[in-house]
Enzyme design. Structure first.
Site, mmCIF file in Angstrom:
data_model
loop_
_atom_site.group_PDB
_atom_site.id
_atom_site.type_symbol
_atom_site.label_atom_id
_atom_site.label_comp_id
_atom_site.label_asym_id
_atom_site.label_seq_id
_atom_site.Cartn_x
_atom_site.Cartn_y
_atom_site.Cartn_z
ATOM 1 N N ASP A 85 -1.693 -0.395 5.869
ATOM 2 C CA ASP A 85 -1.894 0.291 7.153
ATOM 3 C C ASP A 85 -3.366 0.403 7.523
ATOM 4 O O ASP A 85 -3.679 0.901 8.590
ATOM 5 C CB ASP A 85 -1.277 1.704 7.113
ATOM 6 N N ASP A 129 0.139 5.236 0.843
ATOM 7 C CA ASP A 129 0.057 6.197 1.946
ATOM 8 C C ASP A 129 -0.094 5.469 3.285
ATOM 9 O O ASP A 129 -0.929 4.589 3.431
ATOM 10 C CB ASP A 129 -1.110 7.167 1.727
ATOM 11 N N ASP A 135 0.879 -1.154 0.000
ATOM 12 C CA ASP A 135 0.000 0.000 0.000
ATOM 13 C C ASP A 135 0.931 1.223 0.000
ATOM 14 O O ASP A 135 2.105 1.095 0.369
ATOM 15 C CB ASP A 135 -0.872 -0.047 1.255
HETATM 16 N N1 PLP Z 1 -7.499 8.508 -1.769
HETATM 17 C C1 PLP Z 1 -7.037 9.738 -1.469
HETATM 18 C C2 PLP Z 1 -7.690 10.923 -2.078
HETATM 19 C C3 PLP Z 1 -5.947 9.887 -0.593
HETATM 20 O O1 PLP Z 1 -5.497 11.116 -0.296
HETATM 21 C C4 PLP Z 1 -5.347 8.730 -0.031
HETATM 22 C C5 PLP Z 1 -4.208 8.833 0.875
HETATM 23 O O2 PLP Z 1 -3.540 9.845 0.973
HETATM 24 C C6 PLP Z 1 -5.855 7.472 -0.375
HETATM 25 C C7 PLP Z 1 -6.930 7.399 -1.247
HETATM 26 C C8 PLP Z 1 -5.305 6.205 0.181
HETATM 27 O O3 PLP Z 1 -4.176 5.814 -0.505
HETATM 28 P P1 PLP Z 1 -3.457 4.425 -0.145
HETATM 29 O O4 PLP Z 1 -4.345 3.328 -0.635
HETATM 30 O O5 PLP Z 1 -2.143 4.514 -0.859
HETATM 31 O O6 PLP Z 1 -3.307 4.423 1.347
HETATM 32 CA CA CA Z 2 -2.827 3.337 3.160
#
Ligand code: PLP
Ligand code: CA
Length: 304
Positions: A243, A29, A27
């Site tokens: 996470d 973020d 993943d």
């Molecule tokens: N969508 C948006 C608009 C976001 O800002 C984020 C995280 O910053 C995510 C989804 C989740 O991303 P990930 O799946 O990489 O945690």
């Molecule tokens: Ca994430």
């Protein structure tokens, strides 16, 4: 310890786990970065995994950027050897779904942002033009495009009542597909703030249309199928590191992957234990096999 799962990974166990796996799905973020800051050690972990012959993929529910834009972000944050082909976002996969699975005959009406639009354009999926809201435009008079055969909802900072109203009209037709890039409820921002996620916008449209969206991003299996169709992954030899229990870990469970929760993002160890020790059987799919403080915990096992 009650139940199974949530095993804290240490030392030799980390090495054994990596030895057993050929593919590592990250993943983004909360795992390898937080906003514009790389998680300490994450770029080194990605490089070392590749040097050890592992295949590495990035699976993000963030639909706001097209793939080529992610390549720049990776390099800006110190990830030096990540290729566009390794990045699977909910925007890219939504476009692939409309083109290859739905084989959309007609246009898609998009509630979303630039990342979704660009991926749809790259995939050759026709998008209904959104005219600028004219003064005096109303839900009675705003034009509807008769060629719209799908509605796709993603993160949209320019979400309006008018967009909701239009999407709702399109979804009156049972032939009109209803897709959501991802179900994420909210995301952490800097300074303790949060932003509503795509899931909150989809929920509004689900209520207004009395329909349920087909989710493309995690925890749906489709993202794994997307990767698999291009790279032929064996789930038993694949590791999913995330996470968020309700998206990343559930995704891993849905796809038969071994799951690791890192504590650098949204979900806590307490929440994981609550799923593990709770009464609801379906919550068990949100229980990670393993827990580690940070992906940096892989470093020692990789450097030896
Ligand atoms: N969508 C948006 C608009 C976001 O800002 C984020 C995280 O910053 C995510 C989804 C989740 O991303 P990930 O799946 O990489 O945690
Ligand atoms: Ca994430």
């Amino acid at each position: 310890a009650r139940g199974t799962g949530c095993v804290t990974l240490r030392g030799a166990q980390i090495r054994d786990l990596l030895d057993a796996k050929h593919n590592v799905l990250f993943d983004c973020d909360g795992v390898i970065w937080n906003g514009e800051t790389a998680v300490t050690g994450a770029p080194e972990v990605v490089s070392l995994l590749k040097q050890r012959g592992k295949r590495v993929f990035f699976v993000t529910n963030n639909c706001t950027r097209p793939r080529e834009n992610y390549v720049q972000k990776f390099s800006r944050l110190g990830f030096t050897d990540v290729a566009e082909e390794e990045i699977f976002s909910s925007a890219y996969c939504s476009a692939a779904y409309l083109r290859d699975v739905a084989r959309l005959q007609g246009k898609v009406y998009v509630i979303g942002c630039g990342g979704v639009m660009k991926e749809l354009r790259d995939a050759g999926v026709p998008v209904a033009e959104e005219e600028d809201a004219e003064p005096g435009a109303s839900i009675y008079t705003c034009p509807l495009d008769p060629d719209v055969k799908a509605v796709l909802v993603g993160y949209d900072e320019n979400f309006t009542f008018m967009k909701l109203a239009k999407a709702c009209c399109y979804l009156r037709s049972p032939e009109c597909l209803f897709l959501a890039t991802d179900p994420d409820p909210w995301h952490p921002l800097r300074g303790g703030r949060v932003t509503p996620g795509s899931g909150s916008l989809t929920a509004a449209l689900e209520t207004a249309s009395s329909r349920k969206a087909t989710v493309i991003g995690k925890p749906s299996r489709f993202m794994f199928e997307c990767i698999s169709s291009q790279f032929g992954l064996d789930p038993a030899r694949s590791l999913m590191i995330g996470d968020r229990l309700e998206t990343d870990v559930l995704f891993g469970s849905n796809c038969g992957l071994t799951t690791v929760l890192t504590l650098t993002g949204v979900s806590t160890l307490e929440e994981a234990l609550a799923y593990r020790d709770g009464q609801e059987p379906q919550q068990k799919d949100c229980v990670p096999d393993y827990v580690m403080e940070s992906v940096a915990d892989f470093l020692q096992a990789l450097e030896e």
